[in-house]
Design an enzyme around this catalytic site. Structure first.
Site, mmCIF file in Angstrom:
data_model
loop_
_atom_site.group_PDB
_atom_site.id
_atom_site.type_symbol
_atom_site.label_atom_id
_atom_site.label_comp_id
_atom_site.label_asym_id
_atom_site.label_seq_id
_atom_site.Cartn_x
_atom_site.Cartn_y
_atom_site.Cartn_z
ATOM 1 N N TYR A 162 -0.049 -8.568 -0.324
ATOM 2 C CA TYR A 162 -0.070 -7.405 -0.932
ATOM 3 C C TYR A 162 -0.797 -7.375 -2.303
ATOM 4 C CZ TYR A 162 1.639 -3.413 -3.463
ATOM 5 O OH TYR A 162 1.945 -2.260 -4.268
ATOM 6 N N GLN A 163 -0.523 -8.663 -3.189
ATOM 7 C CA GLN A 163 -0.764 -8.686 -4.467
ATOM 8 C C GLN A 163 -2.288 -9.125 -4.371
ATOM 9 O OE1 GLN A 163 1.450 -8.142 -6.444
ATOM 10 N NE2 GLN A 163 3.665 -9.314 -6.040
ATOM 11 N N ASP A 181 6.746 -6.767 -11.251
ATOM 12 C CA ASP A 181 7.078 -8.558 -10.832
ATOM 13 C C ASP A 181 6.017 -9.163 -11.522
ATOM 14 O OD1 ASP A 181 5.824 -6.525 -8.094
ATOM 15 O OD2 ASP A 181 4.670 -8.620 -8.692
ATOM 16 N N ASP A 216 6.771 4.999 -18.912
ATOM 17 C CA ASP A 216 6.399 5.977 -17.900
ATOM 18 C C ASP A 216 4.948 5.933 -17.664
ATOM 19 O OD1 ASP A 216 7.034 9.332 -16.779
ATOM 20 O OD2 ASP A 216 5.551 7.861 -16.066
ATOM 21 N N ASP A 253 0.362 -0.281 -8.800
ATOM 22 C CA ASP A 253 1.424 -1.110 -7.728
ATOM 23 C C ASP A 253 2.686 -0.285 -7.842
ATOM 24 O OD1 ASP A 253 2.662 -4.312 -8.151
ATOM 25 O OD2 ASP A 253 2.936 -2.890 -6.397
ATOM 26 N N ASP A 305 7.848 3.824 -3.759
ATOM 27 C CA ASP A 305 7.365 4.764 -2.920
ATOM 28 C C ASP A 305 7.744 6.116 -3.676
ATOM 29 O OD1 ASP A 305 8.427 2.239 -0.889
ATOM 30 O OD2 ASP A 305 6.657 3.288 -0.525
HETATM 31 N N1 LIG Z 1 5.139 -2.532 -5.228
HETATM 32 C C1 LIG Z 1 5.604 -2.797 -3.777
HETATM 33 C C2 LIG Z 1 5.069 -1.891 -2.936
HETATM 34 C C3 LIG Z 1 5.746 -1.759 -1.549
HETATM 35 C C4 LIG Z 1 6.938 -0.766 -1.798
HETATM 36 C C5 LIG Z 1 7.736 -0.612 -0.593
HETATM 37 C C6 LIG Z 1 7.209 -0.180 0.600
HETATM 38 N N2 LIG Z 1 6.824 -1.047 2.004
HETATM 39 C C7 LIG Z 1 6.498 -0.277 2.699
HETATM 40 C C8 LIG Z 1 6.079 -0.285 4.039
HETATM 41 C C9 LIG Z 1 5.449 0.497 4.681
HETATM 42 C C10 LIG Z 1 5.027 1.606 4.028
HETATM 43 C C11 LIG Z 1 5.424 2.140 2.788
HETATM 44 C C12 LIG Z 1 6.001 1.093 1.947
HETATM 45 N N3 LIG Z 1 6.594 0.920 0.717
#
Ligand SMILES: NCCCCCc1nc2ccccc2[nH]1
Length: 291
Positions: free
Chosen positions: A64-65, A89, A140, A159, A162
């Site tokens: 992801y990163q 993080d 914010d 980043d 949700d």
């Molecule tokens: N900053 C971390 C980003 C991930 C957040 C948690 C997360 N995990 C997921 C899996 C599928 C769709 C949306 C999502 N959101």
């Protein structure tokens, strides 16, 4: 609840729940914004959970990163000024720091507990804060961007968690407009953009907003992240009007052995994967379309 297991039950993925075996809970707290938990898993290293949703694990955070950072930064010739919204993080900071052209990295994270917990339990991720080019703003991101002069940044990386929770506004049109204003002509933005398996309607709305706001190019990319529900997560990767950006062919490639600004070589991202990330399943291509 099965003793010794953490199950990620959320209204964002009804009827399914990814589970990880828990060795030990290392931290539980409630910040001004959300519940924060860290646990030692049996097979994915330490895990960071916000309001019951897995944000990262030590084993697969690299996917992801690295992707959310290098998809935009390897698509423009000389990124100099970069803004990170969220990313408390520190993992995105660690990845941005690999780019020697970068002179200034601003980060705006709303929850100080996430920063402190990351530094305490995830030092190899929070190492990003140690880079001299980093300026931390705790607050914010919506307000931060309103105060940013027009055309300030070459790249913005969002980043976020949700749309359900403190990050809700980071998925709405006014926020995308404030990003476009903060970017220079031909500047790029990359945002966390959910899963095509789970959130196709949310993604369609985000893409429609981005098409109206970002007059360069608007693309959706994705990567596999085993510990995210549906095993993947996507990104909106857009550019403002100005010098054309071809996201599918990284013109500013990062050498997978580049350790100039990082003691650790890349684990996941590479130029072929960069190009492949924009290739979508047919059902997603139809829904998203691509200019
Ligand atoms: N900053 C971390 C980003 C991930 C957040 C948690 C997360 N995990 C997921 C899996 C599928 C769709 C949306 C999502 N959101």
């Amino acid at each position: 609840v099965i003793p010794g297991w953490f199950s990620e039950i959320s209204p964002m993925w009804p009827g399914e729940a990814h589970s990880l075996k828990v060795e030990k809970i290392l931290f539980q707290g409630k910040s001004d914004y959300q519940n924060v938990m860290v646990f030692q898993s049996s097979t994915y290293g330490k895990v960071l959970v916000l309001d019951g949703v897995i944000q990262l694990t030590e084993r697969d955070e690299c996917a992801y990163q690295e992707m959310i950072t290098h998809l935009p930064l390897c698509s423009i010739p000389n990124p100099k000024k970069v803004l990170v919204i969220g990313g408390g993080d520190g993992g995105v900071l660690r990845e941005v720091a690999r780019h020697s052209s970068v002179e200034k990295i601003d980060i705006c994270e709303i929850d100080k507990m996430v920063i402190d917990v990351s530094k305490q339990f995830f030092p190899d991720i929070a190492v990003g804060y140690e880079d001299k080019r980093v300026t931390l703003h705790v607050g914010d991101g919506v307000a931060f961007l309103k105060a940013v002069p027009e055309g300030t940044y070459d790249a913005v990386i969002v980043d976020s968690s949700d749309p359900i929770g403190p990050a809700q506004e980071l998925f709405e049109k006014p926020f995308f407009e404030s990003i476009a204003r903060a970017l220079r002509p031909g500047g790029v933005v990359c945002t966390q953009a959910e899963s095509i398996w789970l959130h196709m309607h949310i993604i369609e709305d985000i893409v429609a907003n981005c098409r109206q706001i970002f007059k360069g190019s608007v693309n959706y990319a994705w990567t596999t992240v085993p510990t995210y529900p549906s095993g993947m997560i996507g990104f909106m990767v857009c550019s403002t009007e100005g010098p054309a950006v071809d996201f599918k062919h990284p013109i500013n490639p990062i050498d997978e052995n580049d350790t100039q600004h990082s003691a650790r070589p890349l684990k996941f991202y590479n130029s072929e994967l960069h190009t492949a990330a924009f290739c979508l399943p047919s059902f997603a291509k139809k829904a998203i379309g691509s200019k």
